[in-house]
Design a protein around this motif. Structure first.
Motif, PDB file in Angstrom:
ATOM      1  N   LYS A  66      -6.170   5.318   0.501  1.00  0.00           N
ATOM      2  CA  LYS A  66      -5.050   4.918  -0.354  1.00  0.00           C
ATOM      3  C   LYS A  66      -4.285   6.119  -0.920  1.00  0.00           C
ATOM      4  O   LYS A  66      -3.269   5.942  -1.609  1.00  0.00           O
ATOM      5  CB  LYS A  66      -5.568   4.067  -1.519  1.00  0.00           C
ATOM      6  N   TRP A  73      -2.386   8.801  -6.231  1.00  0.00           N
ATOM      7  CA  TRP A  73      -2.518   7.389  -5.873  1.00  0.00           C
ATOM      8  C   TRP A  73      -1.493   6.555  -6.640  1.00  0.00           C
ATOM      9  O   TRP A  73      -1.687   5.365  -6.849  1.00  0.00           O
ATOM     10  CB  TRP A  73      -3.926   6.906  -6.198  1.00  0.00           C
ATOM     11  N   ASP A  74      -0.424   7.178  -7.084  1.00  0.00           N
ATOM     12  CA  ASP A  74       0.557   6.494  -7.905  1.00  0.00           C
ATOM     13  C   ASP A  74       1.939   7.040  -7.586  1.00  0.00           C
ATOM     14  O   ASP A  74       2.090   7.873  -6.688  1.00  0.00           O
ATOM     15  CB  ASP A  74       0.221   6.669  -9.394  1.00  0.00           C
ATOM     16  N   TYR A  84      -7.750   2.038 -13.095  1.00  0.00           N
ATOM     17  CA  TYR A  84      -8.694   2.064 -11.970  1.00  0.00           C
ATOM     18  C   TYR A  84      -8.027   2.185 -10.605  1.00  0.00           C
ATOM     19  O   TYR A  84      -8.714   2.351  -9.602  1.00  0.00           O
ATOM     20  CB  TYR A  84      -9.636   0.846 -11.976  1.00  0.00           C
ATOM     21  N   LYS A  85      -6.696   2.114 -10.547  1.00  0.00           N
ATOM     22  CA  LYS A  85      -6.007   2.228  -9.267  1.00  0.00           C
ATOM     23  C   LYS A  85      -5.276   3.557  -9.109  1.00  0.00           C
ATOM     24  O   LYS A  85      -5.035   4.003  -7.988  1.00  0.00           O
ATOM     25  CB  LYS A  85      -4.981   1.092  -9.124  1.00  0.00           C
ATOM     26  N   SER A  86      -4.900   4.170 -10.211  1.00  0.00           N
ATOM     27  CA  SER A  86      -4.087   5.388 -10.147  1.00  0.00           C
ATOM     28  C   SER A  86      -4.965   6.632 -10.042  1.00  0.00           C
ATOM     29  O   SER A  86      -6.187   6.564  -9.933  1.00  0.00           O
ATOM     30  CB  SER A  86      -3.138   5.451 -11.339  1.00  0.00           C
ATOM     31  N   TRP A  89      -8.397   7.895 -12.120  1.00  0.00           N
ATOM     32  CA  TRP A  89      -9.652   7.202 -11.825  1.00  0.00           C
ATOM     33  C   TRP A  89     -10.264   7.659 -10.510  1.00  0.00           C
ATOM     34  O   TRP A  89     -11.493   7.774 -10.389  1.00  0.00           O
ATOM     35  CB  TRP A  89      -9.410   5.693 -11.845  1.00  0.00           C
ATOM     36  N   GLN A  90      -9.425   7.951  -9.522  1.00  0.00           N
ATOM     37  CA  GLN A  90      -9.960   8.446  -8.241  1.00  0.00           C
ATOM     38  C   GLN A  90     -10.522   9.854  -8.418  1.00  0.00           C
ATOM     39  O   GLN A  90     -11.541  10.212  -7.812  1.00  0.00           O
ATOM     40  CB  GLN A  90      -8.878   8.430  -7.160  1.00  0.00           C
ATOM     41  N   THR A 304     -11.548  -4.006 -10.255  1.00  0.00           N
ATOM     42  CA  THR A 304     -10.216  -3.690  -9.748  1.00  0.00           C
ATOM     43  C   THR A 304     -10.124  -2.318  -9.080  1.00  0.00           C
ATOM     44  O   THR A 304      -9.036  -1.851  -8.756  1.00  0.00           O
ATOM     45  CB  THR A 304      -9.184  -3.749 -10.887  1.00  0.00           C
ATOM     46  N   THR A 305     -11.257  -1.664  -8.858  1.00  0.00           N
ATOM     47  CA  THR A 305     -11.237  -0.386  -8.155  1.00  0.00           C
ATOM     48  C   THR A 305     -11.109  -0.619  -6.653  1.00  0.00           C
ATOM     49  O   THR A 305     -11.284  -1.731  -6.166  1.00  0.00           O
ATOM     50  CB  THR A 305     -12.518   0.419  -8.437  1.00  0.00           C
ATOM     51  N   TYR A 306     -10.830   0.460  -5.925  1.00  0.00           N
ATOM     52  CA  TYR A 306     -10.664   0.334  -4.475  1.00  0.00           C
ATOM     53  C   TYR A 306     -11.982   0.035  -3.770  1.00  0.00           C
ATOM     54  O   TYR A 306     -11.986  -0.541  -2.682  1.00  0.00           O
ATOM     55  CB  TYR A 306     -10.070   1.624  -3.903  1.00  0.00           C
TER      56      TYR A 306
END
Length: 337
Positions: A66, A73-74, A84-86, A89-90, A304-306
Motif C-alpha cells: 500500500k 501511505w497518505d 491506522y491507515k496512514s 502507523w506503518q 482497521t489496519t492493513y
C-alpha cells in the motif's frame, strides 16, 4: 527481587517455547528471537536469511503493497489520519518487525517521516491549519513513538533525531512523565499521561542504545521513576487501585496504548530490574504464563489496519517474546539507573 519457579533459570527459556518462537511461519518473531533473546549476531547466516524473508511475510507484505511512490501511505497533508491507515502507523508497526532498514521502501518511509519535523525538532501531525495549533507539537506519544521507530530503523545518528530528542526532553513534566499540553483538556492536567510517558520513554531508551548523553539518561531515570511510583499500573493516591482496566492486559506489538507489558519492557531495557515497586507487575506477568510456558494476547489488534498482528484470546508469539525478554533481564539483575 525473587521470581517464582516459573521465572527461574531452569524454565525461563523452555525448549518447546523457543522452538515455537523460531517457527518459519513468522520470520519477524524468528529473527527477533534469534537476535534479542538468544543473542545470535545479526550477521550470522541464520539471522541474515531470516531477515530477508520479513518483507515477504504476509502481514508486512500487505503493508508495503500500500506504500505510495512518495514513501508514505497518505496524501501528504496529514500522516496521522486516517488512523491506522496512514504513514505514522506503518512506521510504528514496521519498525518493530525487525525489517532491514537498508531496504529502499524503508528508507523512503523514514525520509517521508522527516517531512513532518518542525524547526523545533518535534514532529507534528499535519491535522491543524498551522503548526502552533497542532496538538502533536507537545505530545509525548507521537514524538516518542516516532523517535523510537526511526532509531530502530537505523536513524539514531541522524542529526535530525538529536534535535527531536532535545525537543522531547524539553517538555518533560516535573513528575517525570509527559502530557499532551497542546491538546484540549490535557492543557489543564496536573498529572502526566501514561500513554505519553511510555511512548516518550521508548523513544529515549531506543536512542540511548545508540548514543549516550547525560541529559537523556536523566530524562530516562525520571520517566522510570514516574512508572515505578505507580507500580506500573496503580493509582498511588487512591489505595493502589488499578488505574485503567486495560493496563494489565497484555498486547504487542505496541502503537500508542500503555500496558504493563510495555511498561516492564521499557524499564528493563533502561536497566531497572531490581526495584521492589516492580513486584506487582512482574507477579502479574508471571501468573499469566500458561502451562505450556506461553502468554496470550488479551486485547484485540485494531481491525482497521492493513494486516493483523495477533488475535485476542490466542497464544501470542509477540507477547510471549516480550515477556521472556523482560524476565531474562530481571534474572540478570542489571543495576538500576
Amino acid at each position: 527481587m525473587r521470581l517464582s519457579a516459573t521465572g527461574s533459570r531452569s524454565t525461563l527459556l523452555d525448549g518447546s517455547v523457543i522452538e515455537w518462537l523460531l517457527e518459519e511461519n513468522n520470520p519477524s518473531i524468528r529473527y527477533l528471537t534469534l537476535t534479542k533473546l538468544l543473542n545470535v549476531s545479526p550477521r550470522r547466516r541464520e539471522a541474515v536469511e531470516t531477515r530477508k524473508r520479513i518483507p515477504e511475510w504476509e502481514p508486512v507484505r500487505k503493508i508495503l503493497a500500500k506504500q505510495k511512490r512518495n514513501g508514505g501511505w497518505d496524501e501528504g497533508r496529514t500522516w496521522y489520519l486516517p488512523k491506522y491507515k496512514s504513514t505514522v502507523w506503518q512506521l510504528l508497526i514496521l519498525s518493530q518487525t525487525g525489517i532491514d532498514p537498508t531496504l529502499p521502501a524503508v528508507q523512503k518511509m523514514c525520509e517521508y517521516a522527516f517531512r513532518f519535523q518542525m524547526s523545533s525538532g518535534g514532529f507534528h501531525s499535519g491535522m491543524a491549519p498551522s503548526l502552533e495549533d497542532d496538538w502533536a507539537r507537545l505530545a509525548g506519544c507521537l514524538n516518542g513513538n516516532v523517535i523510537a521507530a526511526l532509531c530502530q530503523l537505523d536513524c539514531a545518528r541522524d542529526p535530525r533525531i538529536r534535535k527531536a530528542i532535545d525537543h522531547l526532553v524539553s517538555f518533560q513534566e516535573p513528575d517525570g512523565g509527559w502530557g499532551c499540553r497542546s491538546f484540549g483538556y490535557h492543557r489543564r492536567d496536573k498529572h502526566s499521561c501514561f500513554m505519553g510517558t511510555i511512548c516518550a520513554l521508548d523513544g529515549l531508551v531506543e536512542y540511548s542504545e545508540h548514543i549516550h548523553r547525560r541529559n537523556v539518561d536523566r530524562a530516562i531515570a525520571s520517566a522510570c521513576e514516574f512508572l515505578l511510583m505507580h507500580r506500573l499500573y496503580k493509582a498511588d493516591r487512591h489505595g493502589w487501585k488499578i488505574i485503567r482496566g486495560d493496563y494489565p492486559k497484555l498486547r504487542a506489538p505496541w502503537l500508542v496504548a500503555y500496558s504493563v507489558l510495555r511498561g516492564l519492557r521499557a524499564l528493563t531495557r533502561a536497566g531497572v530490574t531490581n526495584d521492589e515497586r516492580m513486584r506487582d507487575a512482574l507477579g502479574l506477568l508471571v501468573r499469566k504464563r500458561n502451562t505450556k510456558g506461553r502468554w496470550t494476547r488479551e486485547s484485540p489488534w485494531p481491525s482497521t489496519t492493513y494486516s493483523s498482528f495477533g488475535r485476542a484470546g490466542a497464544e501470542d508469539k509477540w507477547v510471549t517474546l516480550n515477556a521472556l525478554l523482560i524476565l531474562k533481564s530481571v534474572r540478570r539483575k542489571k543495576k538500576r539507573i
